[in-house]
Design a protein around this motif. Structure first.
Motif, PDB file in Angstrom:
ATOM      1  N   ALA A   1       0.822  -1.207   0.000  1.00 35.84           N
ATOM      2  CA  ALA A   1       0.000   0.000   0.000  1.00 35.84           C
ATOM      3  C   ALA A   1       0.859   1.261   0.000  1.00 35.84           C
ATOM      4  N   ALA A   2       2.036   1.178   0.639  1.00 35.59           N
ATOM      5  CA  ALA A   2       2.930   2.337   0.703  1.00 35.59           C
ATOM      6  C   ALA A   2       3.806   2.473  -0.532  1.00 35.59           C
ATOM      7  N   GLU A   3       3.842   1.436  -1.382  1.00 35.25           N
ATOM      8  CA  GLU A   3       4.789   1.401  -2.512  1.00 35.25           C
ATOM      9  C   GLU A   3       4.683   2.587  -3.467  1.00 35.25           C
ATOM     10  N   PRO A   4       3.472   3.024  -3.896  1.00 31.72           N
ATOM     11  CA  PRO A   4       3.422   4.133  -4.863  1.00 31.72           C
ATOM     12  C   PRO A   4       4.096   5.402  -4.348  1.00 31.72           C
TER      13      PRO A   4
ATOM     14  N   GLY B   1      17.273  -0.885  -5.116  1.00 26.07           N
ATOM     15  CA  GLY B   1      16.698  -2.200  -5.338  1.00 26.07           C
ATOM     16  C   GLY B   1      16.125  -2.790  -4.064  1.00 26.07           C
ATOM     17  N   TYR B   2      16.834  -2.617  -2.957  1.00 25.36           N
ATOM     18  CA  TYR B   2      16.375  -3.170  -1.681  1.00 25.36           C
ATOM     19  C   TYR B   2      15.045  -2.544  -1.257  1.00 25.36           C
ATOM     20  N   ILE B   3      14.960  -1.222  -1.353  1.00 30.53           N
ATOM     21  CA  ILE B   3      13.727  -0.545  -0.943  1.00 30.53           C
ATOM     22  C   ILE B   3      12.563  -0.974  -1.830  1.00 30.53           C
ATOM     23  N   GLN B   4      12.815  -1.138  -3.124  1.00 29.40           N
ATOM     24  CA  GLN B   4      11.756  -1.609  -4.018  1.00 29.40           C
ATOM     25  C   GLN B   4      11.301  -3.015  -3.620  1.00 29.40           C
ATOM     26  N   GLU B   5      12.246  -3.870  -3.215  1.00 26.10           N
ATOM     27  CA  GLU B   5      11.884  -5.218  -2.780  1.00 26.10           C
ATOM     28  C   GLU B   5      11.089  -5.180  -1.482  1.00 26.10           C
ATOM     29  N   VAL B   6      11.469  -4.292  -0.557  1.00 25.54           N
ATOM     30  CA  VAL B   6      10.756  -4.174   0.716  1.00 25.54           C
ATOM     31  C   VAL B   6       9.279  -3.864   0.479  1.00 25.54           C
ATOM     32  N   PHE B   7       9.013  -2.978  -0.478  1.00 27.34           N
ATOM     33  CA  PHE B   7       7.626  -2.549  -0.703  1.00 27.34           C
ATOM     34  C   PHE B   7       6.947  -3.325  -1.825  1.00 27.34           C
ATOM     35  N   SER B   8       7.613  -4.396  -2.292  1.00 24.48           N
ATOM     36  CA  SER B   8       6.961  -5.263  -3.282  1.00 24.48           C
ATOM     37  C   SER B   8       5.928  -6.164  -2.626  1.00 24.48           C
ATOM     38  N   GLY B   9       6.101  -6.418  -1.316  1.00 26.79           N
ATOM     39  CA  GLY B   9       5.192  -7.323  -0.622  1.00 26.79           C
ATOM     40  C   GLY B   9       5.450  -8.786  -0.922  1.00 26.79           C
ATOM     41  N   LYS B  10       6.588  -9.091  -1.549  1.00 29.50           N
ATOM     42  CA  LYS B  10       6.931 -10.474  -1.896  1.00 29.50           C
ATOM     43  C   LYS B  10       8.166 -10.891  -1.099  1.00 29.50           C
ATOM     44  N   PHE B  11       7.956 -11.567   0.021  1.00 29.54           N
ATOM     45  CA  PHE B  11       9.068 -11.919   0.895  1.00 29.54           C
ATOM     46  C   PHE B  11       9.283 -13.424   0.831  1.00 29.54           C
ATOM     47  N   ASP B  12       9.814 -13.868  -0.326  1.00 31.36           N
ATOM     48  CA  ASP B  12       9.953 -15.280  -0.620  1.00 31.36           C
ATOM     49  C   ASP B  12      11.430 -15.679  -0.661  1.00 31.36           C
TER      50      ASP B  12
END
Length: 377
Positions: free
Chosen positions: A38-41, A83-94
């Motif tokens: 939700a915070a990503e945009p 890249g890390y911040i984009q991954e944090v807010f992707s919501g995909k923690f796999d």
């Protein structure tokens, strides 16, 4: 066991099940993933400022400046932080996300970042991102309650990340090569290979479009995220081709859905015959198709489109069908997210489609917004 023959995730036996168990220990839930998404945009719009602010504050400490050492290293670290911040807010923690965290720990240990410096950096990042949540609230985009939820989710996620980073700091990476485990692994090897093969086959089947045997919509986004991360790490461009069919509805209406399905199968074959070995072909949905081209430029994508059009023309038997094609390149310096890239390519596809309404044929709009007609009809 040769360590270089195995990923860090494999060495630590971090299966998907084990990762889910660790997420439960940190109470990292689907709700937390949704809070980050939700915070990503807002975060994405302010990403460059966030990264610059983080390193501006980091470099006020002489010890940090000494560890970083030079401008090239600083730039690489900034790119990694983006890249890390984009991954944090992707919501995909796999597994892919966990693997990246383990690499971070290994790199930080190698260049001499102490645990104290690393934890101080985590605390600083939390402060900056938390301030962004507050700013989003002040601009009227989210409620006070949503800000509190995002801050709690961010805390859990950063602590989740820290424990994986410290796995590599403490040397757990090369631990526990026990004889009993090796004997068990040898004993179960044949069974494990059989199960793994069946699992791969089931996974491949679930990722395929049943008609064309290209990747389906869900698999498209999974591969897009992985390929974008890989290209960003290698500093290579990635180009997306997005196209749909002109005249497909008329074919279905006039000749029936069997003829329409045959047309889609033929297009799938044309795509596979036209792309490079490293490209990924997908049926996005209905009569829409996508081709992910890691390491490719706008020009290379146009070459593939020309081959695709010529292949299609050679196989088509009189049907009044053509393509509207949109191309979008991202990278190698700054990268769009998967959704942003699809939206940009889709927009160019509609530019081509509008042109086809005036003049029938194969129309293409590329990354430079250049519009042109290709092939013949």
């Amino acid at each position: 066991m040769l360590l270089t023959n195995h990923t860090m995730v494999e060495q630590l036996k971090l299966t998907e099940r084990r990762i889910e168990q660790i997420k439960k220990l940190f109470d990292l839930t689907q709700t937390d993933e949704e809070n980050m998404q939700a915070a990503e945009p807002f975060i994405t719009r302010n990403l460059d400022w966030i990264v610059e602010e983080f390193y501006a504050k980091q470099l006020t400490h002489l010890e940090v400046e000494i560890v970083i050492g030079d401008s090239d290293t600083l730039q690489r670290l900034k790119n990694s932080m983006r890249g890390y911040i984009q991954e944090v807010f992707s919501g995909k923690f796999d597994e892919h996300y966990v693997s990246a965290r383990l690499r971070v720990g290994k790199v930080h240990k190698r260049i001499g970042v102490s645990p104290a410096l690393y934890m101080a950096a985590v605390r600083l990042l939390w402060d900056i991102l938390s301030d962004q949540f507050e700013k989003d609230h002040l601009e009227g985009n989210c409620s006070r309650e949503e800000v509190d939820k995002r801050q709690r989710s961010l805390t859990k996620l950063l602590m989740f990340d820290v424990q994986f980073v410290f796995e590599t700091y403490t040397g757990a990476l090369v631990a526990e090569v026990e004889k009993a485990k090796l004997e068990l692994e040898h004993y179960a090897h044949d069974l494990a290979e059989t199960v793994a093969k069946q699992t791969r086959e089931l996974k491949e089947f679930s990722c395929q479009d049943g008609l064309t045997r290209l990747l389906n919509h869900r698999a498209f986004y999974e591969r897009m995220r992985v390929e974008l991360a890989g290209c960003a790490r290698r500093k290579e461009p990635l180009t997306l081709i997005y196209f749909d069919l002109n005249g497909f509805k008329g074919l279905n209406d006039m000749q029936g859905h069997v003829a329409g399905d045959q047309m889609l199968v033929m297009i799938g074959k044309c795509i596979l015959a036209s792309i490079r070995e490293t490209d990924i072909a997908c049926r996005y949905g209905g009569d829409e198709f996508c081709i992910i081209m890691p390491g490719a430029t706008n020009g290379q994508a146009k070459d593939v489109c020309e081959r695709l059009i010529q292949c299609f023309i050679a196989r088509q038997e009189g049907e009044d069908i053509a393509f509207s094609i949109g191309i979008c390149q991202t990278g190698p310096d700054k990268f769009l997210s998967a959704d942003e890239l699809v939206n940009a390519a889709d927009k160019r596809m509609y530019t081509a489609k509008n042109a086809s309404r005036d003049t029938a044929g194969f129309w293409l709009c590329d990354s430079q917004e250049t519009l042109g007609k290709y092939g013949r009809l």
